[in-house]
Design a protein around this motif. Structure first.
Motif, PDB file in Angstrom:
ATOM      1  N   SER A  49       0.825  -1.218   0.000  1.00  0.00           N
ATOM      2  CA  SER A  49       0.000   0.000   0.000  1.00  0.00           C
ATOM      3  C   SER A  49       0.855   1.262   0.000  1.00  0.00           C
ATOM      4  CB  SER A  49      -0.934   0.012   1.212  1.00  0.00           C
ATOM      5  OG  SER A  49      -0.205   0.177   2.430  1.00  0.00           O
ATOM      6  N   TRP A  50       2.075   1.171   0.561  1.00  0.00           N
ATOM      7  CA  TRP A  50       2.991   2.323   0.553  1.00  0.00           C
ATOM      8  C   TRP A  50       3.344   2.705  -0.878  1.00  0.00           C
ATOM      9  CZ3 TRP A  50       8.801   1.795   0.328  1.00  0.00           C
ATOM     10  CH2 TRP A  50       9.440   3.035   0.442  1.00  0.00           C
ATOM     11  N   ILE A  51       3.649   1.706  -1.697  1.00  0.00           N
ATOM     12  CA  ILE A  51       3.976   1.959  -3.100  1.00  0.00           C
ATOM     13  C   ILE A  51       2.739   2.422  -3.859  1.00  0.00           C
ATOM     14  CG2 ILE A  51       4.696   0.877  -5.266  1.00  0.00           C
ATOM     15  CD1 ILE A  51       6.993   1.378  -3.328  1.00  0.00           C
ATOM     16  N   GLU A  52       1.622   1.779  -3.636  1.00  0.00           N
ATOM     17  CA  GLU A  52       0.386   2.162  -4.332  1.00  0.00           C
ATOM     18  C   GLU A  52      -0.001   3.597  -4.009  1.00  0.00           C
ATOM     19  OE1 GLU A  52      -2.162  -0.854  -2.862  1.00  0.00           O
ATOM     20  OE2 GLU A  52      -1.362  -2.430  -4.187  1.00  0.00           O
ATOM     21  N   ASP A  53       0.072   3.971  -2.737  1.00  0.00           N
ATOM     22  CA  ASP A  53      -0.245   5.351  -2.337  1.00  0.00           C
ATOM     23  C   ASP A  53       0.769   6.338  -2.907  1.00  0.00           C
ATOM     24  OD1 ASP A  53      -2.460   4.528  -0.925  1.00  0.00           O
ATOM     25  OD2 ASP A  53      -1.439   4.445   1.007  1.00  0.00           O
ATOM     26  N   SER A  54       2.041   5.919  -2.965  1.00  0.00           N
ATOM     27  CA  SER A  54       3.082   6.802  -3.503  1.00  0.00           C
ATOM     28  C   SER A  54       2.890   7.039  -5.004  1.00  0.00           C
ATOM     29  CB  SER A  54       4.471   6.193  -3.254  1.00  0.00           C
ATOM     30  OG  SER A  54       4.748   6.121  -1.872  1.00  0.00           O
ATOM     31  N   LEU A  55       2.518   6.002  -5.735  1.00  0.00           N
ATOM     32  CA  LEU A  55       2.260   6.156  -7.166  1.00  0.00           C
ATOM     33  C   LEU A  55       1.126   7.149  -7.407  1.00  0.00           C
ATOM     34  CD1 LEU A  55       2.565   2.431  -8.334  1.00  0.00           C
ATOM     35  CD2 LEU A  55       4.046   4.320  -9.039  1.00  0.00           C
ATOM     36  N   LYS A  56       0.088   7.054  -6.597  1.00  0.00           N
ATOM     37  CA  LYS A  56      -1.020   8.003  -6.715  1.00  0.00           C
ATOM     38  C   LYS A  56      -0.572   9.413  -6.347  1.00  0.00           C
ATOM     39  CE  LYS A  56      -4.551   4.539  -5.606  1.00  0.00           C
ATOM     40  NZ  LYS A  56      -5.544   4.092  -4.579  1.00  0.00           N
ATOM     41  N   PHE A  57       0.212   9.514  -5.275  1.00  0.00           N
ATOM     42  CA  PHE A  57       0.653  10.820  -4.784  1.00  0.00           C
ATOM     43  C   PHE A  57       1.486  11.549  -5.827  1.00  0.00           C
ATOM     44  CE2 PHE A  57       3.386  13.748  -2.484  1.00  0.00           C
ATOM     45  CZ  PHE A  57       2.547  14.305  -1.536  1.00  0.00           C
ATOM     46  N   PHE A  58       2.386  10.815  -6.499  1.00  0.00           N
ATOM     47  CA  PHE A  58       3.285  11.430  -7.478  1.00  0.00           C
ATOM     48  C   PHE A  58       2.755  11.324  -8.917  1.00  0.00           C
ATOM     49  CE2 PHE A  58       6.263  10.461  -3.945  1.00  0.00           C
ATOM     50  CZ  PHE A  58       6.746  11.737  -3.738  1.00  0.00           C
ATOM     51  N   HIS A  59       1.524  10.844  -9.057  1.00  0.00           N
ATOM     52  CA  HIS A  59       0.867  10.759 -10.368  1.00  0.00           C
ATOM     53  C   HIS A  59       1.700   9.954 -11.365  1.00  0.00           C
ATOM     54  CE1 HIS A  59      -1.903  13.785  -8.824  1.00  0.00           C
ATOM     55  NE2 HIS A  59      -0.874  14.564  -8.552  1.00  0.00           N
ATOM     56  N   LEU A  60       2.127   8.762 -10.914  1.00  0.00           N
ATOM     57  CA  LEU A  60       2.945   7.895 -11.744  1.00  0.00           C
ATOM     58  C   LEU A  60       2.222   6.579 -12.007  1.00  0.00           C
ATOM     59  CD1 LEU A  60       6.413   8.355  -9.997  1.00  0.00           C
ATOM     60  CD2 LEU A  60       5.731   9.317 -12.188  1.00  0.00           C
ATOM     61  N   GLU A  61       2.588   5.946 -13.099  1.00  0.00           N
ATOM     62  CA  GLU A  61       2.048   4.631 -13.427  1.00  0.00           C
ATOM     63  C   GLU A  61       3.203   3.673 -13.717  1.00  0.00           C
ATOM     64  OE1 GLU A  61      -0.862   4.591 -16.479  1.00  0.00           O
ATOM     65  OE2 GLU A  61      -2.172   6.064 -15.518  1.00  0.00           O
ATOM     66  N   ILE A  62       3.396   2.714 -12.824  1.00  0.00           N
ATOM     67  CA  ILE A  62       4.396   1.669 -13.002  1.00  0.00           C
ATOM     68  C   ILE A  62       3.718   0.348 -12.671  1.00  0.00           C
ATOM     69  CG2 ILE A  62       6.642   0.758 -12.288  1.00  0.00           C
ATOM     70  CD1 ILE A  62       7.424   3.547 -11.375  1.00  0.00           C
ATOM     71  N   PRO A  63       3.799  -0.647 -13.551  1.00  0.00           N
ATOM     72  CA  PRO A  63       3.136  -1.929 -13.258  1.00  0.00           C
ATOM     73  C   PRO A  63       3.753  -2.620 -12.052  1.00  0.00           C
ATOM     74  CG  PRO A  63       4.540  -2.122 -15.199  1.00  0.00           C
ATOM     75  CD  PRO A  63       4.489  -0.664 -14.852  1.00  0.00           C
ATOM     76  N   ILE A  64       2.914  -3.116 -11.156  1.00  0.00           N
ATOM     77  CA  ILE A  64       3.352  -3.764  -9.922  1.00  0.00           C
ATOM     78  C   ILE A  64       3.266  -5.272 -10.049  1.00  0.00           C
ATOM     79  CG2 ILE A  64       2.764  -4.136  -7.487  1.00  0.00           C
ATOM     80  CD1 ILE A  64       1.931  -1.228  -7.318  1.00  0.00           C
ATOM     81  N   ASN A  65       4.272  -5.948  -9.529  1.00  0.00           N
ATOM     82  CA  ASN A  65       4.304  -7.406  -9.480  1.00  0.00           C
ATOM     83  C   ASN A  65       4.504  -7.834  -8.030  1.00  0.00           C
ATOM     84  OD1 ASN A  65       4.543 -10.168 -10.220  1.00  0.00           O
ATOM     85  ND2 ASN A  65       6.777  -9.976 -10.389  1.00  0.00           N
ATOM     86  N   ILE A  66       3.471  -8.366  -7.401  1.00  0.00           N
ATOM     87  CA  ILE A  66       3.566  -8.847  -6.022  1.00  0.00           C
ATOM     88  C   ILE A  66       4.172 -10.247  -6.050  1.00  0.00           C
ATOM     89  CG2 ILE A  66       2.316  -9.405  -3.910  1.00  0.00           C
ATOM     90  CD1 ILE A  66       2.275  -6.451  -4.582  1.00  0.00           C
ATOM     91  N   ILE A  67       5.245 -10.443  -5.304  1.00  0.00           N
ATOM     92  CA  ILE A  67       5.955 -11.719  -5.309  1.00  0.00           C
ATOM     93  C   ILE A  67       5.904 -12.381  -3.936  1.00  0.00           C
ATOM     94  CG2 ILE A  67       7.491 -10.934  -7.157  1.00  0.00           C
ATOM     95  CD1 ILE A  67       9.699 -10.613  -5.044  1.00  0.00           C
ATOM     96  N   SER A  68       6.127 -13.686  -3.927  1.00  0.00           N
ATOM     97  CA  SER A  68       6.221 -14.419  -2.659  1.00  0.00           C
ATOM     98  C   SER A  68       7.636 -14.904  -2.405  1.00  0.00           C
ATOM     99  CB  SER A  68       5.260 -15.612  -2.662  1.00  0.00           C
ATOM    100  OG  SER A  68       5.580 -16.510  -3.720  1.00  0.00           O
ATOM    101  N   LYS A  69       8.479 -14.828  -3.454  1.00  0.00           N
ATOM    102  CA  LYS A  69       9.876 -15.219  -3.337  1.00  0.00           C
ATOM    103  C   LYS A  69      10.688 -14.494  -4.414  1.00  0.00           C
ATOM    104  CE  LYS A  69       8.781 -19.437  -5.917  1.00  0.00           C
ATOM    105  NZ  LYS A  69       8.830 -20.927  -5.894  1.00  0.00           N
ATOM    106  N   PRO A  70      11.986 -14.302  -4.190  1.00  0.00           N
ATOM    107  CA  PRO A  70      12.812 -13.520  -5.113  1.00  0.00           C
ATOM    108  C   PRO A  70      12.828 -14.045  -6.548  1.00  0.00           C
ATOM    109  CG  PRO A  70      13.947 -13.781  -3.030  1.00  0.00           C
ATOM    110  CD  PRO A  70      12.732 -14.655  -2.962  1.00  0.00           C
TER     111      PRO A  70
END
Length: 335
Positions: A49-70
């Motif tokens: 949510s920190w990244i999602e809120d930051s993307l909204k705050f700075f008006h940026l669009e970067i695709p997110i990939n949620i991972i469970s392992k490196p």
């Protein structure tokens, strides 16, 4: 610093980035850096949510990939390994409630490093005061990571032009003199020499050690630390085969005419090393923790609450830290 060839990325382990203090400029420099880092596998350990809120705050669009392992990291995405602890999004100031997530991020990165699941760690800045007020018993990343790794570490600050290490780290200036002893100097110089060889591929490092007092103590007239501690330590260090000189007065140690004469400088305390380094190259400084069993770099700046959220933060130090962490990792793999 060496140039980095990142063309072959398919089978390389990724770098882990720890979130640091979410109220400062960390998300801004991270998002800006990812726009420029294209061929290095990276993931950040944080509350998504920190990244999602930051993307909204700075008006940026970067695709997110949620991972469970490196191993699930994908190039071209903002890869996130979620934390168990959530954070409160609050640009411009720190919140005590976020401390658990900040420490969890660091601990998770160390655990992955020990398990050989990542090629290194890049730590985003923490706000030390609020952590220490909350029971964090370490003055900085360097000391905490050394504790977690059960190893002796050395703080090396670097730019394209110079590498500077510090005998003491985050302690009051009033404690510097009594903290320095012959064994500590020998230990730190040994770590520095080993790092120059193994982390930076410098086969015969040229190291110079600074004085503590003005004019190297003027033969004991302006302090006796050089005579009683530093010079005897240098004599012992030379016996081990390390190419070391000193002590040189700190006010001439960084003169432009001798910048290329030495591969590394060992200074007695924090500001003795940091002031000249940041004067030479303020935006590209890197903090590297030598002596750890894993690679760790960090931007050489703080949380910068005063400019947080204003789109003014410069990501160059983080970009340099990411590239250098990957390069050191590659150098260690060759050994």
């Amino acid at each position: 610093m060496q140039s980095l060839n990142t063309d072959k990325t398919k089978n390389e382990l990724p770098l882990a980035i720890t979130m640091g203090e979410p109220g400062g400029i960390n998300s801004e420099i991270l998002l800006k850096a990812l726009k420029k880092i294209k061929k290095i596998k990276i993931f950040v350990i944080c509350d998504p949510s920190w990244i999602e809120d930051s993307l909204k705050f700075f008006h940026l669009e970067i695709p997110i990939n949620i991972i469970s392992k490196p191993s699930e990291v994908r190039l071209g995405f903002l890869n996130i390994l979620p934390l168990k602890n959530n954070i409160i999004f609050n640009i411009g100031s720190a919140k005590k409630s976020n401390n658990k997530a900040i420490i969890e991020s660091i601990d998770k990165a160390v655990s992955l490093a020990h398990a050989k699941k990542i090629s290194g760690i890049v730590t985003l800045p923490i706000y030390k005061k609020i952590l220490m007020d909350d029971g964090f018993d370490f003055p900085g990343h360097t000391e905490y990571l050394s504790h977690k790794d059960k190893s002796k570490s050395l703080m090396i600050l670097m730019t394209e032009e110079i590498k500077v290490a510090t005998v003491t780290t985050h302690i009051p200036i009033s404690q510097v003199s009594k903290s320095i002893n012959k064994n500590l100097l020998i230990e730190k110089c040994s770590i520095l020499n080993h790092s120059m060889i193994n982390d930076f591929n410098i086969k015969q490092p040229r190291i110079v050690i600074s004085s503590l007092n003005p004019h190297a103590g003027e033969e004991g007239q302006i302090g006796e630390e050089e005579i009683k501690t530093i010079i005897p330590a240098i004599r012992e260090i030379k016996k081990t085969g390390i190419n070391v000189k000193g002590p040189l007065p700190a006010d001439t140690l960084f003169h432009k005419d001798n910048l290329k004469e030495y591969d590394a400088r060992l200074c007695m305390f924090h500001d003795q090393a940091l002031i000249p380094l940041k004067t030479i190259d303020f935006y590209n400084g890197i903090n590297f923790s030598a002596g750890l069993s894993f690679v760790r770099t960090s931007p050489d700046h703080g949380t910068a609450f005063d400019i947080a959220g204003k789109n003014l933060a410069n990501p160059d130090s983080l970009i340099s830290s990411i590239k250098q962490a990957k390069m050191i990792s590659k150098n260690r793999q060759k050994k």
